[in-house]
Every structure is written in structure tokens, then in C-alpha cells.
Design an enzyme around this catalytic site. Structure first.
Site, PDB file in Angstrom:
ATOM      1  N   GLU A  25      21.607  -8.068  85.075  1.00  0.00           N
ATOM      2  CA  GLU A  25      22.467  -8.720  84.232  1.00  0.00           C
ATOM      3  C   GLU A  25      22.314 -10.823  83.486  1.00  0.00           C
ATOM      4  O   GLU A  25      21.838 -10.881  84.620  1.00  0.00           O
ATOM      5  CB  GLU A  25      23.820  -8.119  84.821  1.00  0.00           C
ATOM      6  CG  GLU A  25      24.498  -9.423  83.638  1.00  0.00           C
ATOM      7  CD  GLU A  25      25.924  -8.366  83.810  1.00  0.00           C
ATOM      8  OE1 GLU A  25      26.545  -7.245  84.567  1.00  0.00           O
ATOM      9  OE2 GLU A  25      27.162  -8.169  82.557  1.00  0.00           O
ATOM     10  N   ASN A 172      28.904  -2.019  76.196  1.00  0.00           N
ATOM     11  CA  ASN A 172      28.607  -1.120  77.699  1.00  0.00           C
ATOM     12  C   ASN A 172      30.336  -1.745  77.927  1.00  0.00           C
ATOM     13  O   ASN A 172      31.319  -2.373  77.623  1.00  0.00           O
ATOM     14  CB  ASN A 172      28.309  -3.049  77.968  1.00  0.00           C
ATOM     15  CG  ASN A 172      28.502  -2.426  79.733  1.00  0.00           C
ATOM     16  OD1 ASN A 172      28.691  -1.709  80.711  1.00  0.00           O
ATOM     17  ND2 ASN A 172      29.132  -3.156  79.917  1.00  0.00           N
ATOM     18  N   GLU A 173      30.734  -1.002  78.500  1.00  0.00           N
ATOM     19  CA  GLU A 173      32.383  -0.580  78.815  1.00  0.00           C
ATOM     20  C   GLU A 173      32.897  -0.694  78.439  1.00  0.00           C
ATOM     21  O   GLU A 173      34.426  -1.865  78.516  1.00  0.00           O
ATOM     22  CB  GLU A 173      32.054  -1.155  80.042  1.00  0.00           C
ATOM     23  CG  GLU A 173      31.486  -0.753  81.680  1.00  0.00           C
ATOM     24  CD  GLU A 173      31.847  -1.217  83.294  1.00  0.00           C
ATOM     25  OE1 GLU A 173      32.692  -1.805  83.020  1.00  0.00           O
ATOM     26  OE2 GLU A 173      30.884  -1.173  84.351  1.00  0.00           O
ATOM     27  N   TYR A 248      30.053   2.438  90.827  1.00  0.00           N
ATOM     28  CA  TYR A 248      30.139   1.967  92.457  1.00  0.00           C
ATOM     29  C   TYR A 248      30.726   2.701  93.235  1.00  0.00           C
ATOM     30  O   TYR A 248      31.497   3.389  93.491  1.00  0.00           O
ATOM     31  CB  TYR A 248      30.819   0.246  92.015  1.00  0.00           C
ATOM     32  CG  TYR A 248      29.742  -0.301  90.940  1.00  0.00           C
ATOM     33  CD1 TYR A 248      28.447  -1.681  91.952  1.00  0.00           C
ATOM     34  CD2 TYR A 248      30.222  -0.576  89.481  1.00  0.00           C
ATOM     35  CE1 TYR A 248      27.889  -1.575  90.419  1.00  0.00           C
ATOM     36  CE2 TYR A 248      29.458  -1.263  88.961  1.00  0.00           C
ATOM     37  CZ  TYR A 248      27.990  -1.573  89.192  1.00  0.00           C
ATOM     38  OH  TYR A 248      27.360  -2.519  88.484  1.00  0.00           O
ATOM     39  N   GLU A 304      24.191   2.155  85.560  1.00  0.00           N
ATOM     40  CA  GLU A 304      25.052   1.381  87.214  1.00  0.00           C
ATOM     41  C   GLU A 304      25.682   2.265  87.945  1.00  0.00           C
ATOM     42  O   GLU A 304      27.022   2.797  88.514  1.00  0.00           O
ATOM     43  CB  GLU A 304      26.478   0.268  86.595  1.00  0.00           C
ATOM     44  CG  GLU A 304      25.243  -0.411  85.544  1.00  0.00           C
ATOM     45  CD  GLU A 304      27.444  -2.307  84.948  1.00  0.00           C
ATOM     46  OE1 GLU A 304      27.535  -2.027  85.539  1.00  0.00           O
ATOM     47  OE2 GLU A 304      27.214  -2.629  83.868  1.00  0.00           O
ATOM     48  N   GLN A 353      22.033  -4.130  91.279  1.00  0.00           N
ATOM     49  CA  GLN A 353      21.565  -5.038  89.732  1.00  0.00           C
ATOM     50  C   GLN A 353      19.879  -5.353  90.888  1.00  0.00           C
ATOM     51  O   GLN A 353      19.791  -5.491  92.226  1.00  0.00           O
ATOM     52  CB  GLN A 353      22.066  -5.990  89.523  1.00  0.00           C
ATOM     53  CG  GLN A 353      23.330  -5.673  88.823  1.00  0.00           C
ATOM     54  CD  GLN A 353      23.882  -6.714  87.579  1.00  0.00           C
ATOM     55  OE1 GLN A 353      22.479  -7.458  87.264  1.00  0.00           O
ATOM     56  NE2 GLN A 353      24.502  -6.350  87.368  1.00  0.00           N
TER      57      GLN A 353
HETATM   58  O1  AHR Z   1      26.990  -4.706  87.913  1.00  0.00           O
HETATM   59  C1  AHR Z   1      28.556  -5.958  87.400  1.00  0.00           C
HETATM   60  C2  AHR Z   1      29.074  -5.314  86.345  1.00  0.00           C
HETATM   61  O2  AHR Z   1      30.247  -4.028  87.341  1.00  0.00           O
HETATM   62  C3  AHR Z   1      28.228  -5.034  85.210  1.00  0.00           C
HETATM   63  O3  AHR Z   1      28.166  -5.966  84.748  1.00  0.00           O
HETATM   64  C4  AHR Z   1      30.091  -3.848  84.245  1.00  0.00           C
HETATM   65  O4  AHR Z   1      29.118  -3.256  83.324  1.00  0.00           O
HETATM   66  C5  AHR Z   1      30.817  -3.393  85.308  1.00  0.00           C
HETATM   67  O5  AHR Z   1      31.736  -3.520  85.565  1.00  0.00           O
END
Ligand code: AHR
Length: 503
Positions: A25, A172-173, A248, A304, A353
Site C-alpha cells: 500500500e 476496500n473495507e 489481523y 489482508e 504488508q
Molecule cells: O494494512 C493496513 C490497513 O489495514 C489497510 O489500509 C486497511 O485496509 C486495513 O484496515
């Protein structure tokens, strides 16, 4: 005694290479400095791309790269990133540190990067703040070969040939940074926007990815699937090829206060417990998808995933730069085993990332570069790419800890490609080595052709620019052959191990 039984005659589907994908990103030092330094840089580069980083990425066989975001994607206006660099419009990167983005890395540079790495392209479009026309024109710019306003513009900017966009994300999101939409609203917008993501070349189909859920928001998956399939389930196939999932590993929730390198036993297990939660998330989102798509034509793209810790002291909090230890290697080992095991539905996954942000495989500092423990796991696991998942199961495995710290002591996955069987096992115990009997059901004489390991010593271990090979892939000596189809493994504490066998 823990035992792993492998039925090498029973394939459970193909592990698509894209499960080993990456995400980059416009965030912190991922694109700028990490991947792209510009042609005038003193750091060795090819057309502006760091040579050392690209060479390292080629070694792990990166199959696909997602770009430009993340949250950045729904603020990105692609026309700002084409043409003469000095004339490109600048913007504020509001999500990530409020820094000025000069757009010197845009569509042409992304395509060049993917071609140097040798990977597929995953472009994420802007649905949150962009128009249907803008998205449609981007696709025309990138993929239309003939004569048209957008292809002429591309040619005028130096690319005579159109590119292949393998995957295109429609927002995205969008439940959060991508527009704060409800699932029904997003799904209707998805139906509209994707209509104009045209398939110009039947030989270069674009796989369309809808925005999926945040973690365990099962209602999002349900409503998006329901709305998209309503009245036209047949019609929809080909219009929605994938739906995403973002998750995450945040051992203490958002506002991460937890250091990437300093942790006690409780935090170690909490982190692994969170990583292991991916199995339940994938299973439950899959069960919802199964209702609408029982033939599993639509892939789940976990585009992600990874650890999210406190940033390194003294670095910009908006840049999400964190170190990477053997604990991260275990998170990678656990997650990749889970994706392999769910390869009937998981058709892509992108670690967040690629460089200098969150759970990266590579870190850079000026002209220096290091491979993280996570990198070495991707290197070992590359043998699973494109292989057939084999039926395998564990027995006699104890559970360590309880509640938020509970994890199985061992996780595994097994695949076969070109008559070579690849077994990847993780011992999650922080302190104890474990013995694992491995039995293959065929009465053959298997030879161990490769055995390697990451970790197996201090789980806090990590690499620095002064000591870049402190944690690396080493030979694994704990593999004893008992008979032709029986092995006994002694797995050191906190280790990710790979064994490769050939009859
Ligand atoms: O990876 C960091 C962020 O995490 C991304 O921009 C977003 O899609 C997610 O919330």
C-alpha cells in the site's frame, strides 16, 4: 504421543499459488523507499525498483501483488499517477501519517514492479470516493489493446501494450475506511460498479473481488452474498469471482500497545491464539458462502492478514513500521497451514504488508535490507504453491493454555507436487520440544530429500541491519527415519519445520 497420518493417495484440491500473495500500500515506507526509490537514487535499482528487494522477492516466488491499498485505494485517483512525473498532482495521504504523496509511483510503475518480480497483478479500485466512470476508465487504460481514448492515453504515456490485470478489487473495507457503508448498500454499489469493469480481452480475463467482511462480521458476508445473488444467481457468476476477508492478529485489540519484540509467555500465546482463530473465521465465512455458492465457484480472498503491533520506537505512528520475530514466523506458519487446509475455498491470501509495514517479509533502512523470519517461512512454504493438498490429520496433540491463550501444540499441512511430498509443521510451545510420529499410508520407501527449520531457539529472536541472519532458514536435524513410511520428528520449541519426501 502426537501422530501425523498422511494419506498420500487422497488429494483434497489444489493449493493455488495466490495463497502466498502479498499486499503493498501507499503507506509509510512500503512503496517509497521499500520497493521504489526512483531511477536517480544511489540505491541500485532497475527503472526505479530496488534491485536487492526485488531479487529477494523473486526467491520466495511471490505469486501476486495487491496495490494501491488498503484504505488508500478508496482515496486514490489513478489519473493523478500517470504521465510526466514532475507534473503529477500531489495529494495528502490522510490515512497514513498525513504525508504528501507525490504520485511518482502509479499504474505504469506498479506494472513494471510486478513484471520484475514475475507476479500476477491485483489492482484495487476506488469505490468509496471515486466514480463508476473513473473505475471503468482505469480498466480501459490498463487492459484495452485497440484504439480508444484511454488506450491512446496509455500509449502516449509510454506503454504501447496493454497489461494483464489478473485481479481487480471493487473497493476496500467499504464497511469502514472505504465509505462506512452497510452491506446491502455496498452490495448494490458493487453490482453497479463491477458492471463497468469490462472484460476487453477474453484471453486476459479479470477476476473481480468484492469487498468482504472485517474479522467475524458474518452478517456482512451473508448480506453481500444475498444481495449480489438475489434474482440472478446464474448471472452473477463471472461478475463476482471472489469476496475478501480481512483479519489481523492484534493480541491486545486495536490501538496496539504491544511491542513486536518484547513479550512474555502470556502475550506469546495470546498472539498465536489470535492467529489460530483464522481457522474458525475461514470456516464460518465459508459456511455462509456455501449457502449461495455450493459449487465453490467464488473464492475467498484473505487479502489482508498478519500481525499488528506497536510501531518501532521513534518511528512515525502512521507508518506502521514494526520488527518481526520468531513469533511472527509462527503466525505465518499457522496461517499458511490454515489457508492450505481450506484450499477448496481460499483462492488468494495477501500478507500485510510486503515491505516495512506490519508483518513484512523484508525491512529496509537506506541502502540496507534484511529478510525477516516471516520471509524465511514463505521461502520454505513456497513448495506448497500449486501443489495438491493431501489428506492429513493429527492425533494425540495436547492443547496448551486456556481461554485467550489456548492453542494446539502442533499445526500442520501436507501437499504433493511432482511426486515430492511437502510437510510443514509448527511446534507452538514456547518452551518445550515435541515429538511427532509421521506415518504415510502407502507402504513405500520414502527418502527425506530436504529438511529445514525457522526458529527453534529464542522466540524473541529477530534480524537487525547489523545482524541480518540471526534468524534464518537452517537445516533441520530432528528427523529420524523409523522405516520406509514412518518418521519421528523432534520439533524444538517455537519452530516452523519443513520436511520433503520422495518415494
Ligand atoms: O494494512 C493496513 C490497513 O489495514 C489497510 O489500509 C486497511 O485496509 C486495513 O484496515
Amino acid at each position: 504421543m502426537a501422530k501425523l497420518v498422511i494419506n498420500e493417495t487422497k488429494s483434497k484440491g489444489t493449493i493455488v499459488p495466490e495463497i502466498y500473495g502479498h499486499f503493498s500500500e501507499h503507506l509509510g515506507r512500503c512503496i517509497y523507499e521499500g520497493l521504489y526509490v526512483g531511477e536517480d537514487s544511489d540505491i541500485p535499482n532497475v527503472k526505479g525498483m530496488r534491485k536487492d528487494v526485488v531479487d529477494a522477492l523473486k526467491e520466495i516466488k511471490v505469486p501476486v501483488l495487491r496495490w494501491p491499498g488498503g484504505c488508500f485505494a478508496d482515496e486514490y485517483h489513478w489519473k493523478d499517477g500517470i504521465g510526466e512525473k514532475s507534473k503529477r498532482k500531489k495529494m495528502v495521504n490522510t490515512h497514513w501519517g498525513g504525508v504528501t504523496e507525490d504520485n511518482s509511483f502509479g499504474t505504469h510503475e506498479f506494472m513494471e514492479l510486478c513484471s520484475q518480480i514475475g507476479c500476477k497483478t491485483y489492482v484495487n479500485g476506488n469505490l468509496g470516493s471515486g466514480t463508476v466512470q473513473e473505475m471503468s476508465e482505469w480498466v480501459e487504460y490498463m487492459t484495452f489493446e485497440g484504439e480508444s481514448p484511454m488506450s491512446n492515453l496509455r500509449k502516449a504515456n509510454g506503454s504501447e501494450k496493454s497489461w494483464k490485470v489478473d485481479y481487480f478489487g471493487v473497493g476496500n473495507e467499504n464497511w469502514g475506511c472505504g465509505g462506512n457503508m452497510t452491506p446491502e448498500y455496498y452490495a448494490n454499489e458493487y453490482r453497479r460498479y463491477q458492471t463497468y469493469v469490462r472484460q476487453y480481452d477474453p484471453d486476459k480475463p479479470i477476476t473481480k473481488v468484492a469487498c468482504g467482511a472485517n474479522v467475524d462480521d458474518y452478517n456482512w458476508t451473508e448480506k453481500v452474498m444475498e444481495t449480489c445473488f438475489r434474482s440472478s444467481p446464474e448471472h452473477l457468476h463471472g461478475h463476482m469471482d471472489m469476496i475478501s476477508l480481512h483479519y489481523y492478529t492484534l493480541p491486545e485489540g486495536w490501538e496496539p500497545k504491544v511491542s513486536a519484540t518484547e513479550f512474555d509467555e502470556e502475550l506469546y500465546y495470546k498472539t498465536l491464539n489470535q492467529a489460530y482463530h483464522m481457522d474458525e473465521l475461514v470456516s464460518r465465512h465459508t459456511a455462509i458462502m456455501d449457502k449461495y455458492d455450493p459449487d465453490k465457484k467464488i473464492g475467498l480472498s484473505v487479502d489482508e492478514w498478519g500481525t499488528w503491533f506497536r510501531v518501532e520506537p521513534g518511528t512515525n505512528p502512521g507508518f506502521l513500521y514494526q520488527q518481526n520475530t520468531v513469533r511472527d514466523a509462527l503466525v505465518a506458519g499457522i496461517s499458511l497451514n490454515i489457508f492450505n487446509k481450506h484450499c477448496d475455498r481460499v483462492k488468494m491470501a495477501c500478507i500485510a504488508q510486503m515491505v516495512n509495514v506490519l508483518q513484512s517479509v523484508v525491512l529496509t533502512d537506506g541502502d540496507k535490507m534484511l529478510r525477516t523470519p516471516t520471509y524465511h517461512v514463505f521461502h520454505m512454504y513456497r513448495h506448497h504453491q500449486g501443489a495438491e493438498l493431501l489428506d492429513s490429520s493429527l492425533s494425540g496433540v495436547s492443547v496448551i493454555g486456556e481461554g485467550k491463550c489456548e492453542v494446539p501444540e502442533i499445526t500442520e499441512s501436507v501437499s504433493c507436487k511432482d511426486n515430492v511430498i511437502t510437510i510443514t509443521v509448527n511446534n507452538l510451545s514456547m518452551t518445550e520440544s515435541k515429538t511427532l510420529d509421521v506415518v504415510l499410508t502407502e507402504d513405500k520407501d520414502y527418502e527425506v530429500i530436504e529438511a529445514s527449520m525457522v526458529g527453534g531457539s529464542d522466540p524473541h529472536g529477530y534480524n537487525t541491519f547489523d545482524d541480518p541472519d540471526n534468524v534464518t532458514e537452517v537445516a533441520f536435524n530432528g528427523c529420524k527415519k523409523i522405516s520406509g513410511n514412518k518418521l519421528c520428528l523432534t520439533l524444538p520449541a517455537a519452530s516452523v519445520v519443513e520436511i520433503r519426501l520422495k518415494a
